[in-house]
Scaffold this motif. Structure first.
Motif: not given
Ligand code: TTP
Ligand code: MG
Length: 407
Positions: A11, A13, A108, A116, A118, A156, A245
Motif C-alpha cells: 500500500i 500513501h 482511494e 492511498f 494498493d 493503510k 483501499v
C-alpha cells in the motif's frame, strides 16, 4: 499445522508537498526560495482569513495551515502572500491522479493532494512496492514538476504514518513484519482515530508513544474505550490494519423516482414506469460496479399519502432482472387499487462491490448471463444514446410500430 497468513499487500500513501504553495512556485519560479503563504484573504496581512498552506520556507517561521493570516503576517511580514487559485490546483490535482492511475486502478483519494494506492497487483509489472513508490515519485515530478512524499507499507495506517515522516520529498518504506517496531517510538497522537479526548485518556494511562499503547493489555483499552475503539487502538498500535483501499466512494443507496405530470390510474402505465426506473438503477449500479442487497419502493397516492416498502434479497443484485421482480412484488403489496398514483420510486441499498464474485453474488443461475447482457446494453447506450436499446414493454405501441416500419 500452521495457517498460512495472506501475502503482505503493498500500500502506498502519497501526499503532495505544500501543495497549493508548490503549484504557485511552479507557475512563478521567482517565488522559489522565498517564504510563500497561501491564504483566503491576505490583504496586506490585515485580512481576517486563514492560512490554506505555507511552503517549507514559511513554515520555519511557525506558519501553518488554518492559522489566522494576521498571525502569519506578524510572524513573517516579508513572506509572499497569495490568494488561493482553487481551479488551478484542481487541474494540477487531476494531472497528479492521472500519474497515480498509471500504476494501479486501486486508488482511494483522501483529498485534493493525497491518496492511498494498493499496488499489490502491480508488482508483477513494476517490481516490489518500494520500487513502485520510487518510480511514482519520479513520474509525478516529471509530469507535474512537483514533489510528493510517499509511505510504503503493508497497510493503510502504517503507509499514512510513513508518508508524513520525511516530508518534503520523502520516501519511507516499512517492511512487513516490522510495523510494531516502526510505530513504537512515535507519539500517540499519530494513532488513527485518536482525537483530543481519546489522547487525554491514553496519556492518563501513561501512554506517550504508540509502543506504550501496544504494551497495554487489549482488555484495558476495551474497558476504557469500548469494544470497537479499544480493539482498534490495540490492533493499530501493533501495526495491524486490514482495511482495503476503497476505490470510488461507497454509496449508501442509489434510487430513481418519477412524479407523474397527472395522477395515473392505469397500473400497466405504472408498471412500465417502474420497469424503466429499475433499468435506470441497474445501469447506474453497473457503471459504479456495485450491487445492492435491499430493494425498496416508494409510492405516493393522490392526496400525498406516501408509502415505502423494502425487502432484502438473498444475493446482491445489479441487473434489471434482479431488481424488477422484487420491486414489482413490493408495488403489488403496497398498492391501493383504484387510487390514482402520483409518484413512484425505486431504491437499491446495502452495497458491496459488484466485482467481488467470491461473495457469491453471481452464483444464482442465469445471473452471470444477465450481467453480461446488461454490460453489453450499457456499452451500446454509451455509444448510441439511451434510446438505442429499449425493452419491448417500455416502448409504447406507436414507438414499436414506427421501429417496425423503419426496420
Ligand atoms: P495538506 O496535504 O494537509 O498540506 P500541504 O500539501 O500544503 O503540505 P504537506 O507538505 O504538509 O502535505 O493539504 C493539501 C492542500 O489543501 C494544501 O496545500 C492547502 C489545502 N488546505 C487548506 O486549504 N486548509 C487546510 O487547513 C489544510 C490542512 C489544507
Ligand atoms: Mg500535502
Amino acid at each position: 499445522m500452521t495457517v498460512p497468513s495472506p501475502a503482505p499487500r503493498s500500500i502506498l500513501h502519497v501526499d503532495m508537498d505544500a501543495f497549493f504553495a508548490a503549484v504557485e512556485e511552479r507557475e512563478n519560479p521567482a517565488l522559489r526560495g522565498k517564504p510563500v503563504v497561501i491564504g483566503s484573504d491576505p490583504r496586506d496581512g490585515e485580512g481576517r482569513g486563514v492560512v490554506s498552506t505555507a511552503n517549507y520556507e514559511a513554515r520555519k517561521f511557525g506558519i501553518h495551515s488554518a492559522m489566522p493570516i494576521s498571525l502569519a503576517w506578524r510572524r513573517c511580514p516579508d513572506a509572499v502572500y497569495l490568494r488561493p487559485r482553487i481551479r488551478l490546483y484542481a487541474e494540477v490535482s487531476r494531472d497528479v491522479f492521472e500519474v497515480f492511475a498509471r500504476f494501479t486502478d486501486a486508488i482511494e483519494p483522501l483529498g485534493i493532494d493525497e491518496a492511498f494506492l494498493d499496488v499489490t497487483a502491480s508488482r508483477r509489472l513494476f517490481g516490489p512496492g518500494p520500487e513502485i513508490a520510487r518510480r511514482l515519485k519520479e513520474a509525478v515530478r516529471d509530469t507535474t514538476g512537483l514533489t510528493a512524499s510517499v509511505g510504503c507499507a503493508a497497510s493503510k495506517f502504517v503507509a499514512k504514518v510513513a508518508s508524513d515522516l520525511e516530508k518534503p520529498d520523502g520516501l519511507v518504506v516499512v517492511s512487513a513484519g516490522s510495523e510494531a517496531e516502526f510505530l513504537a517510538p512515535l507519539p500517540v497522537r499519530r494513532l488513527w482515530g485518536a482525537g483530543p479526548k481519546a489522547l487525554a485518556v491514553l496519556r492518563g494511562l501513561g501512554c506517550l508513544t504508540i509502543g506504550d499503547v501496544a504494551g497495554l493489555e487489549p482488555e484495558v483499552l476495551r474497558r476504557r474505550f469500548g469494544e470497537a475503539l479499544g480493539e482498534r487502538f490495540a490492533r493499530l498500535s501493533r501495526g495491524e490494519d486490514t482495511r482495503p483501499v476503497h476505490t470510488g466512494r461507497q454509496r449508501k443507496s442509489l434510487g430513481k423516482e418519477v412524479t407523474f405530470g397527472h395522477d395515473v390510474r392505469d397500473r400497466a402505465d405504472v408498471d412500465r414506469t417502474l420497469l424503466g426506473l429499475c433499468e435506470g438503477v441497474a445501469s447506474a449500479c453497473r457503471r459504479k460496479d456495485i450491487a445492492g442487497s435491499t430493494v425498496a419502493i416508494k409510492l405516493r397516492f393522490r392526496g400525498f399519502e406516501t408509502v415505502t416498502r423494502q425487502r432484502a434479497v438473498a444475493h446482491p443484485v445489479c441487473t434489471v432482472e434482479g431488481i424488477w421482480p422484487v420491486a414489482r412484488s413490493l408495488f403489488r403489496k403496497a398498492d391501493r387499487p383504484g387510487v390514482p398514483i402520483r409518484l413512484i420510486g425505486v431504491t437499491l441499498s446495502g452495497f458491496g462491490s459488484a466485482g467481488e464474485p467470491q461473495l457469491g453474488m453471481f452464483d444464482e443461475p442465469g445471473t452471470r448471463t444477465d450481467r453480461r447482457v446488461a454490460d453489453a446494453v450499457d456499452r451500446l447506450r454509451e455509444r448510441f444514446g439511451r434510446e438505442s436499446v429499449q425493452r419491448a414493454v417500455l416502448m409504447d405501441d406507436g414507438d414499436r410500430a414506427s421501429r417496425r416500419r423503419r426496420g
